[in-house]
Design a protein around this motif. Sequence first.
Motif, PDB file in Angstrom:
ATOM      1  N   MET A 323      88.888 -22.666  55.855  1.00  0.00           N
ATOM      2  CA  MET A 323      88.615 -21.439  56.160  1.00  0.00           C
ATOM      3  C   MET A 323      90.048 -20.487  56.218  1.00  0.00           C
ATOM      4  N   ILE A 324      90.300 -19.407  55.460  1.00  0.00           N
ATOM      5  CA  ILE A 324      91.388 -18.828  55.656  1.00  0.00           C
ATOM      6  C   ILE A 324      91.119 -17.620  56.872  1.00  0.00           C
ATOM      7  N   ASP A 325      91.988 -17.709  57.899  1.00  0.00           N
ATOM      8  CA  ASP A 325      92.168 -16.814  58.849  1.00  0.00           C
ATOM      9  C   ASP A 325      93.141 -15.800  59.092  1.00  0.00           C
ATOM     10  N   ALA A 326      93.426 -15.030  58.055  1.00  0.00           N
ATOM     11  CA  ALA A 326      94.411 -14.081  58.167  1.00  0.00           C
ATOM     12  C   ALA A 326      93.846 -12.719  57.773  1.00  0.00           C
ATOM     13  N   SER A 327      94.561 -11.884  58.375  1.00  0.00           N
ATOM     14  CA  SER A 327      94.005 -10.487  58.252  1.00  0.00           C
ATOM     15  C   SER A 327      95.128  -9.560  58.352  1.00  0.00           C
ATOM     16  N   HIS A 328      95.568  -9.332  57.443  1.00  0.00           N
ATOM     17  CA  HIS A 328      96.690  -8.371  57.625  1.00  0.00           C
ATOM     18  C   HIS A 328      96.451  -6.955  57.188  1.00  0.00           C
ATOM     19  N   ASN A 329      97.873  -6.076  57.716  1.00  0.00           N
ATOM     20  CA  ASN A 329      97.720  -4.793  58.065  1.00  0.00           C
ATOM     21  C   ASN A 329      98.204  -3.799  56.755  1.00  0.00           C
ATOM     22  N   ILE A 330      99.083  -4.552  56.056  1.00  0.00           N
ATOM     23  CA  ILE A 330      99.721  -3.855  55.044  1.00  0.00           C
ATOM     24  C   ILE A 330      99.571  -4.014  53.639  1.00  0.00           C
ATOM     25  N   LYS A 331      98.962  -5.247  53.358  1.00  0.00           N
ATOM     26  CA  LYS A 331      98.737  -5.573  52.139  1.00  0.00           C
ATOM     27  C   LYS A 331      97.272  -5.196  51.639  1.00  0.00           C
ATOM     28  N   ASP A 332      97.324  -5.042  50.163  1.00  0.00           N
ATOM     29  CA  ASP A 332      95.868  -5.027  49.808  1.00  0.00           C
ATOM     30  C   ASP A 332      95.157  -6.535  50.387  1.00  0.00           C
TER      31      ASP A 332
END
Length: 426
Positions: A323-332
Amino acid sequence: MKIDKQHIENSNRNSLEAHKDSFDYTAGQLTKKGVEVENVIQKLTDFQVAIPSWALGAGGTRFGRFGFQGEPSTLEQKIDDVGAIHALTQTAGAISLHIPWDVPEDYEAIKEVAQSHDILFDAVNSNTFQDQKNAAESYRHGSLSNIDEAVRQQAVEHNKEVIEIGNKLGSKSLTVWLADGASFPGQTNFQSALQQTQKSLGEIYKTLPDDWKLFIEYKPYEPNFYSTVIQDWGTSFMLANECGEKAYTLVDLGHHLPNTNIEQIVSTLMLKGKLGGFHFNDSKYGDDDLTVGSVKPYALFLIFNALVYGMENNPQNPYPAWMIDASHNIKDPLEDIIQSLDAIQEAYAKALLIDQNALNEAQQAHDVVKCQEILQDAYRTDVRPLLEKARLENGGAIHPLKAYRSLNIRKQLVSERGTNSVATGL
Ligand code: RM4
Ligand code: MN
Ligand code: MN
């Protein structure tokens, strides 16, 4: 929104010739070295990574959150977003739900949407790190480890509900990540916190269906800053062993103190048959949840070397849930995920190119220099044409990010959903 196969084909048209040239060259070179190129491409095709339902909107930090236009505000829309990513990359064939952020209202309808995009339901995640509206008890001082029995019971019940929800969707695993711990020395008793956690996990485990797995995720700090109850792989491994054979450790790349040798952890767990789940992200300092491969691509490659070795040599270990577990603030968020998937496939492909026989011989001969050469020879290979081929053969985009932009996906999402829609999640 659904991406038309024809549109992807059209977007591929201009890149076809260049792709063919570079693929023929790369495949030719690799074949001369004895690599079975078709085999590598098949493995890339089979490697599917689940997308977390909470990564489709803009993530936040404790200092604020910058929303992103056209965010999915319903579970259906989240599945649509994963469907769009999957259509382009052919690598994101599953979604992982976080409960209660994404409790389905109409199960049949949700399953239909997923099916229409060829998306499966991967592990379901419980949430006992936030208090829920109208909940009788608060998790302020922990959940499964809490000294208060009523709180523990509430947290156990929540996990059981999550299993039920997952069961209705076809999920086969539950991921438990606990925020439990202490922010100050003396705040908790380490031994009783661990014992209560073991007991609570045991109760959850008892209700796990036979064909399910329990993944126990560890994390050294945050949101507690002095200690966490399940701080490292050893603690998770011990808890999993005490639960039983359906319980496994889950490794999240961001959940290690700086410079930890993650590939060695992976190797040990796979040798013992206990690596169940894997969360991808990248980081500079802590659980930064940055795009995979954006900071430490070589470390990712070394980790993949251990994973590939384990998948080939450790039949005692189940096939891990990715699983990808990344959740970013500034990118689409969708562009972020496309970049992550690309980095994952790239590291995987490079690890598949490592000549394991030659490496073994060099190790036997104590030829340290040769060992390094063998790893770096694989790492320095430009595998992008192989990734392109794997996508193209399955109807995906040669260049998923370019296609995402040229097909104006975000613009379409904004016109469908508006500029102020907000996704549930972090
Ligand atoms: C945690 C951990 C979990 C994820 C939450 C949102 O740090 O990585 O896997 O569910 O964040
Ligand atoms: Mn995680
Ligand atoms: Mn995390």
